[in-house]
Design an enzyme around this catalytic site. Structure first.
Site, PDB file in Angstrom:
ATOM      1  N   CYS A 345      -9.866  53.249  18.700  1.00  0.00           N
ATOM      2  CA  CYS A 345      -9.002  52.246  19.330  1.00  0.00           C
ATOM      3  C   CYS A 345      -8.939  52.420  20.841  1.00  0.00           C
ATOM      4  O   CYS A 345      -8.692  51.453  21.567  1.00  0.00           O
ATOM      5  CB  CYS A 345      -7.608  52.282  18.725  1.00  0.00           C
ATOM      6  N   HIS A 823      -2.431  56.064  18.498  1.00  0.00           N
ATOM      7  CA  HIS A 823      -3.111  54.774  18.404  1.00  0.00           C
ATOM      8  C   HIS A 823      -2.941  54.018  19.718  1.00  0.00           C
ATOM      9  O   HIS A 823      -1.920  54.147  20.399  1.00  0.00           O
ATOM     10  CB  HIS A 823      -2.524  53.967  17.246  1.00  0.00           C
TER      11      HIS A 823
END
Length: 863
Positions: A345, A823
């Site tokens: 990510c 994340h």
């Protein structure tokens, strides 16, 4: 066998005619020399086109070249055929069909699907109870598009059958990318089991590191034998280092080093200089403990905090991802998501922001036909091709389409309908940009800011002609250092690509709430009660900006006025303002226990940013400059002999290093000079020479030998060293600077010895205290700057200076306790509204959390 023009929109697609086995063999005879059986080590691409994100699932399927084993979509296979003349391709197609319904209306009982033989991921958005897959393979012969259905053992020559079977049974060149299996791709170092560690009493603190041989404080590596902390290699953006970790290995032979800042309870980035690759150290915890870094304690500490930390940070995850809000999916050009490959990510967020910038869109997607047509024979290993492919995939809208019958389904299902998200998988792009990089080649989570700088390095290295889109980020920083004792100053400039803002925790506006929360939290922990609702520190952006501009103390400052170490104070200002300003909030640090920590803060980032007051002003009236004198050089006794042995005969140039550099796109003669002037020390050291000298007018001129010993005077006339200005030959200067001496030292020594290389080295060793001729140095620098300006004219200025007024258009947020975990998501303002890019999901943002971001992207407001 049939001739199928329909595959390419040609008439006659429905017609077919059977041919005898002899006819098929006769048809293949001219192409037999080009059909290969994959060997061990061959990469067979069956999942993805080299130029696009077409796959066997795409409408036109995928064509695999039976010679190179590269794959191409229907739109690009003709290009490969024209460029290479390769005629035989295997066409792969996966059909997705709705299962036949039973009498009761439900799907028939699930049966084993014997028609699936491709090594492909299935669509997670399709219910396996309702859909089934059927794979199809054919041989296609260009240019007439003859098709031969597979398998066809009876009619195909044995070699072709073997080649087809080998292609179909081969595994993807990219392993299943999840955090557990990717780690196994790194080899265990052969030095790990019996690594010698010196009992020298070295203990490494959790912060405040500095290279033992220079003043760098980033990209630092801890040698696991003697505990030396040294910098890594140099990059285009002036980040990286001076290669002292590698030099230390060459001096000592100590093979393993770990990168400081990457150490987590799960491991760290370890590099083996002897094996020349990133490696695994199964005894890393023990090796780190030798220097006071207790990984096992870190692991226990993290587990001990886990239950307490996760709950307070749930709100961070919810707020940043806008959980609980009905977000409208976005489709079409510019609204394509990137599938997560397992902790990828960070890459996805950076690339979404990068390709929202028009200059990058024009440089790559705007030049798509030219880049693709002139790509190398293996486009999977070309940076510009893969950047263009990714940019087109994100911007074309081809891979971001609403689900079939979406309007009808929404009418029937209303809010229960889950829209299908297409998106693209950046597997090929990630594999290329991360290869040979010890951090990004792993599948652990990484720092988005570090990847941004890594990408800028690659863009700089592979720029397309005179076009360099990373120019929009480049700016000059003026650093003013003042000697506290003499009050004299020195002004220097350096290039940078982002602005790093410290978190001014002491300026929090809700200190009373924070104190009350901390007391309540500790009480709840001790009594094992539920934790209170998180109170996040609120930091004014103005306080962070003020902290950035405040003076900072300089450790180990060498004052040229005193010719000794003294206290120094440094301030930084903008010598130029970039077209696009990237701002990083420095949220991450290390505790005294080596546990990575994150400042969980809210910073009121402005939509409109004015930093004109941070414009540099240069030397002010009344200020006196420090003398331009370098610190004395401490040289080991054996250095002279070792350095002189680096001089090599041109016939002994390492051609493998030359070719490595040439494959990067540099002129061949420049590559030969780089390898020669760095004494055959390898492609990496030669690459650094190229970076330093690439702006020089004679950069691509053929290698000409400088004079050695008594022959120097003979060679001097060739290089103009005996001219009226006593200018030393540039080649001889390059030899001395490649040995680690300053350019000004080299020039002064050569001028003092009539450009005799050996005598010049003697002069340097015997004059460590010499003072450089300031007027000459300034003149040389002015000439060099003039050359750079004249060279830069065709491509525009290297620094796009202008107003310091900006508006926010994108930001990247991080959720979690460390850059090595958690994340990333990206928010981008497009067409007047904010859009959230969360891996493959792209939706209109309802409440963009601008106060919780990690990296912010601002564009200049035209004045």
């Amino acid at each position: 066998m049939q001739r199928r023009g329909a595959l390419f929109g040609m008439p006659g697609g429905s017609g077919s005619r059977k041919m005898a086995a002899g006819d098929i063999g006769e048809l293949l005879v001219p192409h037999m020399p080009t059909i290969r059986v994959p060997r061990s080590g061959d990469r067979v691409y069956k999942n993805e086109c080299a130029f696009s994100y077409d796959s066997p699932n795409s409408e036109g399927g995928l064509y695999v070249c039976m010679n190179t084993f590269l794959a191409f979509g229907r739109e690009h296979v003709e290009r490969h055929f024209r460029k290479t003349g390769q005629s035989v391709y295997m066409h792969l197609k996966r059909h997705v069909r709705e299962k036949v319904r039973g009498a009761s209306g439900g799907a028939l009982p699930k049966r084993r699907n014997s028609k699936m033989f491709l090594d492909l991921d299935t669509d997670d958005d399709l219910n396996s109870d309702d859909y089934e897959y059927e794979d199809e393979a054919k041989l296609v012969i260009f240019p007439d598009h003859y098709e031969i259905a597979l398998p066809n053992i009876e009619e195909l020559p044995a070699l072709v059958t073997i080649a087809c079977d080998a292609v179909l049974s081969s595994k993807s060149p990219y392993r299943k990318q999840d955090p557990d299996t990717w780690e196994n791709e790194l080899p265990v170092s052969k030095y790990a089991n019996n690594l010698t560690q010196l009992d020298n009493g070295v203990r490494i603190p959790p912060s405040g590191w500095k290279c033992a041989r220079c003043d760098l404080r980033e990209n630092l590596w801890l040698n696991l034998t003697d505990g030396s902390v040294l910098c890594g290699k140099w990059f285009f953006d002036s980040s990286g280092g001076n290669g002292h970790a590698l030099e230390h290995y060459r001096d000592t032979g100590y093979p393993l080093a770990v990168k400081l800042g990457t150490i987590t309870p799960d491991g760290a980035d370890v590099y083996s200089f002897q094996e020349e690759e990133a490696v695994l150290d199964p005894h890393l915890a023990k090796h780190l403990a030798h220097f006071g870094i207790d990984m096992l304690h870190m692991h226990g500490t993290e587990n001990g905090l886990q239950d307490n930390d996760i709950k307070p940070r749930v709100s961070e995850w919810e707020v940043i991802q806008e959980t609980g809000t009905k977000l409208k999916p976005m489709y079409g050009p510019g609204y394509t998501g990137l599938k997560n490959l397992g902790n990828s990510c960070y890459l996805s967020s950076v690339m979404q922001a990068i390709f929202s910038i028009p200059e990058f869109q024009r440089a790559y997607v705007g030049n798509l036909p030219r880049i693709f047509d002139y790509s190398p024979l293996d486009p999977t290993q070309d940076f510009n091709t893969q950047m263009t492919k990714l940019g087109h995939g994100l911007l074309s809208g081809q891979y971001s389409k609403p689900p079939v019958k979406s309007e009808l389904i929404e009418q029937v299902m209303k809010e229960e309908h889950k829209p299908q998200q297409n998106g693209i998988s950046p597997r090929m792009f990630k594999a290329f940009v991360s290869k040979s990089h010890p951090e990004f080649s792993s599948n652990r989570q990484q720092d988005a800011q570090e990847f941004f700088l890594h990408l800028v390095n690659l863009v700089e290295r592979n720029r397309i002609g005179s076009e360099n889109p990373s120019d929009v980020f480049r700016f000059l920083v003026e650093e003013r250092i003042q000697c506290c004792q003499t009050r004299k100053v020195r002004y220097t400039e350096r290039v940078d690509y982002l602005m790093q803002l410290p978190v001014a925790m002491e300026a929090a506006t809700n200190k009373d709430e924070l104190i009350a929360y901390e007391l309540t939290r500790r009480e709840a922990e001790s009594n094992r009660r539920p934790l209170p609702e998180l109170v996040r520190a609120k930091i004014p952006f103005s306080a962070c900006l003020q902290a950035f501009s405040e003076p900072e103390n300089v450790d180990d400052f060498w004052s040229s006025a005193l010719q000794a170490k003294s206290a120094g104070v440094k301030t930084s200002r903008f010598a130029s303002f970039p077209e696009y300003l990237v701002v990083q909030i420095k949220k991450f640090t290390f505790g005294l226990d080596w546990v990575p920590k994150k400042f969980d803060v809210s910073v009121d980032m402005p939509d409109l940013l004015d930093i004109n007051h941070l414009r540099a002003r240069g030397l002010q009236p009344g200020e006196e400059e420090l003398p331009d004198i370098s610190p004395p050089i401490v040289i080991p006794d054996d250095s002279k002999d070792r350095l002189m042995t680096q001089l090599i005969d041109p016939s002994d140039i390492d051609e493998s290093s030359v070719m490595q550099l040439a494959e990067m796109g540099f002129p061949l003669e420049a590559c030969r000079k780089a390898v020669y002037f760095t004494g055959n020390m390898g492609a990496e050291v030669a690459f650094n020479w190229i970076v330093v000298h690439m702006e020089e007018p004679d950069f691509a001129e053929p290698l000409t030998m400088p004079g050695y010993g008594g022959a120097a005077s003979a060679g001097a006339s060739v290089f103009g060293a005996t001219g009226l200005d006593n200018q030393p030959p540039e080649e001889t200067v390059a030899i001395i600077t490649s040995m680690g001496f300053h350019r000004n030292q080299a020039i002064q020594a050569l001028r003092a010895t009539n450009s005799n290389l050996e005598r010049a080295l003697d002069w340097i060793f015997s004059h460590p205290e010499f003072e450089e001729d300031s007027d000459f140095v300034i003149e040389m620098e002015n000439n060099a700057n003039a050359n750079i300006v004249s060279e830069a004219k065709p491509e525009g200025p290297r620094v796009k200076d202008g107003s310091g007024m900006y508006e926010l258009f994108a930001f990247i947020s991080h959720m979690g306790t460390s850059t090595m975990s958690g994340h990333y998501v990206c928010h981008i303002k497009k067409e007047g509204r904010w859009v959230i890019y969360n891996d493959h999901k792209v939706c209109a943002s309802e409440r963009p959390p601008k106060d919780l971001g990690y990296m912010y992207f601002y564009r200049r407001i035209p004045s």
